[in-house]
Design an enzyme around this catalytic site. Structure first.
Site, PDB file in Angstrom:
ATOM      1  CD  GLU A  81       9.464  31.768  32.852  1.00  0.00           C
ATOM      2  OE1 GLU A  81      10.379  32.025  32.072  1.00  0.00           O
ATOM      3  OE2 GLU A  81       9.084  34.051  32.710  1.00  0.00           O
ATOM      4  CD  GLU A 112      26.495  43.705  46.014  1.00  0.00           C
ATOM      5  OE1 GLU A 112      27.289  44.327  45.416  1.00  0.00           O
ATOM      6  OE2 GLU A 112      24.790  43.468  44.673  1.00  0.00           O
TER       7      GLU A 112
END
Length: 272
Positions: A81, A112
């Site tokens: 954004e 992960e």
């Protein structure tokens, strides 16, 4: 130093399945109210990291977010954004998630847990000493993130982190840790809830304050925003009208000509 995962501790509520919808919503909301206070307590830590980011970006550096699962997705959201909001290049703030871009939508098993992939993912971007890397992990124990930050430290790259546990391994690794301790989740261990909200608030603070410091906001307006839809074009026109006191028609002409609010205002002022 002792380390307790408060994000994994039992919820303050029990028998959730017996609650009405109204009770569920009220209790979730009660828990959420504690998050801004936890963020407030971390403001000095956030400030210390933002000051480092601003200095590095001023000399051509970039900001990287690294995380797994919810944390990785939140980093990518914030990074994605920045270009439309502040008009910066898409590669100034970069979000990386364990498991690659497919993990944005669908969990990648055991991604992960890798202690080597994080640094490889950073090297793909030619990471260097001008950059800043922020590891995001509610638990503060994600191997993918910790190992990547350890490699950054060895290569003189500034590291920060956002975690929701005190004295976690991630906090011990990052040079500029941010610890937002929100306590147990409403659903035990569901760190997409309060922890995720806290991370989102901190990420908002980091990029917004950084971009303001770098000059991408004028007054309180997003003068460098990308004009990517009609709503934003209309907003741009109103911003120009208010800033230089011209009619909507003139403001629209200026925006059409210069394709940018800041440029429209600047060129008008220079020409008058």
């Amino acid at each position: 130093m002792s380390f307790t995962k408060t994000t994994e501790q039992d919820s303050n509520y029990n028998h959730l399945e017996k609650m009405s919808v109204s009770e569920l919503l009220q209790n979730i909301n009660n828990e959420d109210k504690s998050v801004p206070t936890a963020v407030e307590n971390a403001l000095p830590q956030i400030e210390a990291l933002v000051l480092q980011i601003v200095e590095k970006l001023k000399v051509g550096g970039r900001l990287f977010y690294m995380g797994a699962g919810t944390s990785g997705r939140l980093g990518i959201l914030d990074a994605s954004e920045c270009p439309p909001t502040f008009g910066v290049p898409f590669d100034l703030v970069i979000g990386i998630i364990a498991g690659g871009d497919s993990a944005i939508r669908k969990a990648v098993e055991f991604a992960e847990d890798s202690t080597t992939q994080g640094w490889k993912d950073l090297q793909a971007y030619n990471i260097n000493k001008n950059d800043v890397v922020i590891g995001i992990a509610a638990s503060g124990t994600t191997p993918y993130v910790i190992a990547a930050l350890e490699a950054c430290n060895k290569n003189q790259i500034i590291t920060g982190c956002i975690t929701c546990n005190k004295n976690s391994p991630l906090s011990q690794t990052a040079q500029f840790p941010i610890e937002v301790v929100v306590g147990p989740e409403f659903v035990t261990g569901s760190s997409r809830m309060k922890a995720g909200t806290a991370q989102k608030l901190v990420l908002n603070m980091i990029t917004t304050s950084t971009m303001i410091q770098l000059g991408h906001v004028k007054g309180n307006k997003m003068v460098d925003m990308q004009l990517s839809n009609n709503k934003l074009v209309d907003r741009g026109i109103r911003m120009i009208m208010a800033e230089i006191n011209v009619t909507q028609e003139i403001a629209s002409q200026l925006l059409t000509e210069h394709k940018n609010v800041r440029a429209a205002i600047k060129n008008y002022n220079h020409g008058n």
